[in-house]
Write a protein that holds these residues in place. Sequence first.
Motif, PDB file in Angstrom:
ATOM      1  N   CYS A  62      16.291  36.826   7.654  1.00 25.32           N
ATOM      2  CA  CYS A  62      16.547  38.191   7.186  1.00 25.32           C
ATOM      3  C   CYS A  62      15.780  38.469   5.897  1.00 25.32           C
ATOM      4  CB  CYS A  62      18.048  38.400   6.955  1.00 25.32           C
ATOM      5  SG  CYS A  62      19.034  38.487   8.464  1.00 25.32           S
ATOM      6  N   ASP A  63      15.763  37.499   4.995  1.00 30.29           N
ATOM      7  CA  ASP A  63      15.049  37.669   3.731  1.00 30.29           C
ATOM      8  C   ASP A  63      13.541  37.706   3.954  1.00 30.29           C
ATOM      9  OD1 ASP A  63      17.525  37.599   2.533  1.00 30.29           O
ATOM     10  OD2 ASP A  63      17.354  35.517   1.857  1.00 30.29           O
ATOM     11  N   PHE A  64      13.067  36.829   4.838  1.00 31.94           N
ATOM     12  CA  PHE A  64      11.619  36.759   5.103  1.00 31.94           C
ATOM     13  C   PHE A  64      11.111  38.084   5.656  1.00 31.94           C
ATOM     14  CE2 PHE A  64       7.876  35.856   7.638  1.00 31.94           C
ATOM     15  CZ  PHE A  64       7.170  34.943   6.871  1.00 31.94           C
ATOM     16  N   TYR A  65      11.835  38.667   6.611  1.00 31.71           N
ATOM     17  CA  TYR A  65      11.398  39.907   7.265  1.00 31.71           C
ATOM     18  C   TYR A  65      11.960  41.164   6.599  1.00 31.71           C
ATOM     19  CZ  TYR A  65       9.200  37.472  11.154  1.00 31.71           C
ATOM     20  OH  TYR A  65       8.369  36.688  11.916  1.00 31.71           O
ATOM     21  N   ASP A  66      12.864  40.974   5.637  1.00 26.81           N
ATOM     22  CA  ASP A  66      13.547  42.106   4.999  1.00 26.81           C
ATOM     23  C   ASP A  66      14.261  42.952   6.055  1.00 26.81           C
ATOM     24  OD1 ASP A  66      14.445  43.742   2.942  1.00 26.81           O
ATOM     25  OD2 ASP A  66      12.638  45.005   2.962  1.00 26.81           O
ATOM     26  N   MET A  67      15.012  42.266   6.900  1.00 23.05           N
ATOM     27  CA  MET A  67      15.806  42.924   7.936  1.00 23.05           C
ATOM     28  C   MET A  67      17.269  42.491   7.830  1.00 23.05           C
ATOM     29  SD  MET A  67      13.499  43.336  11.357  1.00 23.05           S
ATOM     30  CE  MET A  67      11.868  44.085  11.295  1.00 23.05           C
ATOM     31  N   GLN A  68      18.135  43.204   8.516  1.00 22.72           N
ATOM     32  CA  GLN A  68      19.576  43.008   8.341  1.00 22.72           C
ATOM     33  C   GLN A  68      20.167  41.932   9.241  1.00 22.72           C
ATOM     34  OE1 GLN A  68      21.419  46.838   8.876  1.00 22.72           O
ATOM     35  NE2 GLN A  68      20.315  47.782   7.158  1.00 22.72           N
ATOM     36  N   HIS A  69      19.565  41.698  10.402  1.00 27.70           N
ATOM     37  CA  HIS A  69      20.178  40.793  11.381  1.00 27.70           C
ATOM     38  C   HIS A  69      19.165  39.765  11.878  1.00 27.70           C
ATOM     39  CE1 HIS A  69      23.497  43.655  11.594  1.00 27.70           C
ATOM     40  NE2 HIS A  69      22.605  44.608  11.786  1.00 27.70           N
ATOM     41  N   ALA A  70      19.654  38.568  12.165  1.00 22.89           N
ATOM     42  CA  ALA A  70      18.820  37.515  12.750  1.00 22.89           C
ATOM     43  C   ALA A  70      19.676  36.644  13.656  1.00 22.89           C
ATOM     44  CB  ALA A  70      18.180  36.662  11.660  1.00 22.89           C
ATOM     45  N   MET A  71      19.135  36.331  14.813  1.00 21.36           N
ATOM     46  CA  MET A  71      19.753  35.409  15.773  1.00 21.36           C
ATOM     47  C   MET A  71      18.793  34.276  16.038  1.00 21.36           C
ATOM     48  SD  MET A  71      21.503  37.589  18.856  1.00 21.36           S
ATOM     49  CE  MET A  71      21.864  36.287  20.014  1.00 21.36           C
ATOM     50  N   VAL A  72      19.290  33.042  15.967  1.00 24.60           N
ATOM     51  CA  VAL A  72      18.448  31.874  16.209  1.00 24.60           C
ATOM     52  C   VAL A  72      18.785  31.272  17.565  1.00 24.60           C
ATOM     53  CG1 VAL A  72      18.028  29.490  15.491  1.00 24.60           C
ATOM     54  CG2 VAL A  72      17.978  31.335  13.805  1.00 24.60           C
ATOM     55  N   PHE A  73      17.751  30.985  18.351  1.00 21.96           N
ATOM     56  CA  PHE A  73      17.873  30.380  19.678  1.00 21.96           C
ATOM     57  C   PHE A  73      17.333  28.953  19.632  1.00 21.96           C
ATOM     58  CE2 PHE A  73      17.941  34.882  20.345  1.00 21.96           C
ATOM     59  CZ  PHE A  73      18.693  35.113  21.492  1.00 21.96           C
ATOM     60  N   SER A  74      17.607  28.201  20.691  1.00 19.46           N
ATOM     61  CA  SER A  74      17.189  26.807  20.716  1.00 19.46           C
ATOM     62  C   SER A  74      15.686  26.640  20.961  1.00 19.46           C
ATOM     63  CB  SER A  74      17.981  26.026  21.771  1.00 19.46           C
ATOM     64  OG  SER A  74      19.353  26.004  21.418  1.00 19.46           O
ATOM     65  N   THR A  75      15.036  27.649  21.543  1.00 20.93           N
ATOM     66  CA  THR A  75      13.574  27.655  21.697  1.00 20.93           C
ATOM     67  C   THR A  75      13.071  29.088  21.597  1.00 20.93           C
ATOM     68  OG1 THR A  75      13.571  27.967  24.105  1.00 20.93           O
ATOM     69  CG2 THR A  75      13.634  25.680  23.299  1.00 20.93           C
ATOM     70  N   GLY A  76      11.783  29.229  21.348  1.00 23.27           N
ATOM     71  CA  GLY A  76      11.177  30.560  21.354  1.00 23.27           C
ATOM     72  C   GLY A  76      11.209  31.182  22.734  1.00 23.27           C
ATOM     73  N   TYR A  77      11.033  30.363  23.755  1.00 20.94           N
ATOM     74  CA  TYR A  77      11.124  30.849  25.138  1.00 20.94           C
ATOM     75  C   TYR A  77      12.484  31.494  25.374  1.00 20.94           C
ATOM     76  CZ  TYR A  77      11.498  30.575  30.264  1.00 20.94           C
ATOM     77  OH  TYR A  77      11.681  30.863  31.586  1.00 20.94           O
ATOM     78  N   GLN A  78      13.553  30.839  24.917  1.00 17.59           N
ATOM     79  CA  GLN A  78      14.899  31.383  25.115  1.00 17.59           C
ATOM     80  C   GLN A  78      15.116  32.670  24.330  1.00 17.59           C
ATOM     81  OE1 GLN A  78      17.287  27.818  24.248  1.00 17.59           O
ATOM     82  NE2 GLN A  78      18.171  28.076  26.273  1.00 17.59           N
ATOM     83  N   ALA A  79      14.438  32.809  23.207  1.00 18.96           N
ATOM     84  CA  ALA A  79      14.585  34.038  22.423  1.00 18.96           C
ATOM     85  C   ALA A  79      14.104  35.239  23.235  1.00 18.96           C
ATOM     86  CB  ALA A  79      13.822  33.923  21.110  1.00 18.96           C
ATOM     87  N   ASN A  80      12.926  35.122  23.822  1.00 21.33           N
ATOM     88  CA  ASN A  80      12.425  36.216  24.673  1.00 21.33           C
ATOM     89  C   ASN A  80      13.280  36.382  25.913  1.00 21.33           C
ATOM     90  OD1 ASN A  80      10.243  37.634  23.564  1.00 21.33           O
ATOM     91  ND2 ASN A  80       8.829  35.963  23.969  1.00 21.33           N
ATOM     92  N   LEU A  81      13.600  35.273  26.549  1.00 15.70           N
ATOM     93  CA  LEU A  81      14.419  35.328  27.766  1.00 15.70           C
ATOM     94  C   LEU A  81      15.742  36.029  27.486  1.00 15.70           C
ATOM     95  CD1 LEU A  81      14.267  34.130  30.726  1.00 15.70           C
ATOM     96  CD2 LEU A  81      15.752  32.324  29.878  1.00 15.70           C
ATOM     97  N   GLY A  82      16.390  35.651  26.396  1.00 16.66           N
ATOM     98  CA  GLY A  82      17.711  36.181  26.086  1.00 16.66           C
ATOM     99  C   GLY A  82      17.709  37.626  25.638  1.00 16.66           C
ATOM    100  N   ILE A  83      16.858  37.958  24.686  1.00 18.67           N
ATOM    101  CA  ILE A  83      16.867  39.313  24.132  1.00 18.67           C
ATOM    102  C   ILE A  83      16.409  40.329  25.171  1.00 18.67           C
ATOM    103  CG2 ILE A  83      15.848  40.825  22.399  1.00 18.67           C
ATOM    104  CD1 ILE A  83      17.946  38.929  21.267  1.00 18.67           C
ATOM    105  N   ILE A  84      15.310  40.052  25.851  1.00 14.78           N
ATOM    106  CA  ILE A  84      14.780  41.025  26.812  1.00 14.78           C
ATOM    107  C   ILE A  84      15.744  41.231  27.970  1.00 14.78           C
ATOM    108  CG2 ILE A  84      12.924  41.461  28.474  1.00 14.78           C
ATOM    109  CD1 ILE A  84      11.036  39.993  26.502  1.00 14.78           C
TER     110      ILE A  84
END
Length: 416
Positions: A117-139
Amino acid sequence: MSEAINQPAPPLDTAAGAPDLFSRFDPLIQMRADLLASGVEDPFGLVMERVCSPTVAICNGRETILLGTYNYMGMTFDPDVIEAGRQALTDFGSGTTGSRVLNGTYLGHKQVEQALCDFYDMQHAMVFSTGYQANLGIISTIAGKGDYIVLDIDSHASIWDGCKMGDAEVVPFRHNDIEAMEKRLKRIPEGAGKLVVLEGVYSMLGDIAPLRQMIAVAKANGAMVLVDEAHSMGFIGPNGRGVAEDQGVLDQVDFVIGTFSKSVGTVGGFCVSNHPKFEILRLVCRPYVFTASLPPSVVATAYTSIRKLMHAGNKRAHLWENSRTLHKGLKDAGFQLGTQEPQSAIISVIMPDLERGAAMWEALLHEGLYVNLARPPATPANMTLLRCSLCAEHSAEQVGQIIGMFERAGKATGII
């Protein structure tokens, strides 16, 4: 090479009339067999016997310069990062053995999400076990049946798989074609949910997207925007936030996807957003809910790395210098490159075909240089590529050595 390796595998016994479920892979099996039969080393089975630094490993018993990793900022051997992981392993053990919504949220998971959140100056962040899962999950969670996803035809496999899992209508457009994207958006039925998915840097050719124009078109047509900045985080933009920041449109992006396995130097994925309802995704996103959370040592290394990347301007400048030097050196030597000018830390060298690309890959390995051999169908326009990924820890001397290695291997194989 043993004779057995070159022999086709005997057919599997199956019930009478039952289809062989592996038949769909027969063309790939044959392609690999033909490649190995030509005598080259398996370019997809290289073993790194020891990794000495972000830029050097021992491969086949010899010291090898690494030009085929995504270790863009060279954080894998940072002393502070390593010590953070070691301490977390001592304090919290080797793993969480649970999902984030059960027992799998430790102090480190909250800390790394706050760092994002601090790095991107955004309010929310969710961490996944892999980058692949981040796209799979959010989309798959935010765009479902009855919604439309408009995406670049060259999108990463995790993006395509997220579309498939969510069951949305998928509308691809020609790579980086703003007009084609707009035409597809205008054909979507009025009132339907719309998500435009883009990437900051496309990993095969290393080219960037015209995000400023594309996001303007998306917003004019009532679409939300997701940008995958996996290959630009930490490096591109004044603060290393990616192409969207560099083009001045980060505040117009609804969701930014990223990974820890590239510039951050460990493993994991994430999404950051300012959407006011974002936190509900923790309860409805299946790849988040039904996956064990990252080990404490991993999130500790990620947290420490992200905090240090906030102050990595000198590293970013040196990586850009490396990219410009290598691009010019390879171009001057006569190689055909994926971009006219360096646009990222990825520089792709176009090969005539897979067989000669594999020969060039092996010649480079014998020179003491490792690069990625990328082949169809993963590559655009069925190209065979030697993909070079630079690191901020590559010295100017190493970049000079790399250019010389390419020249010698290129002449030996007849590529140049």
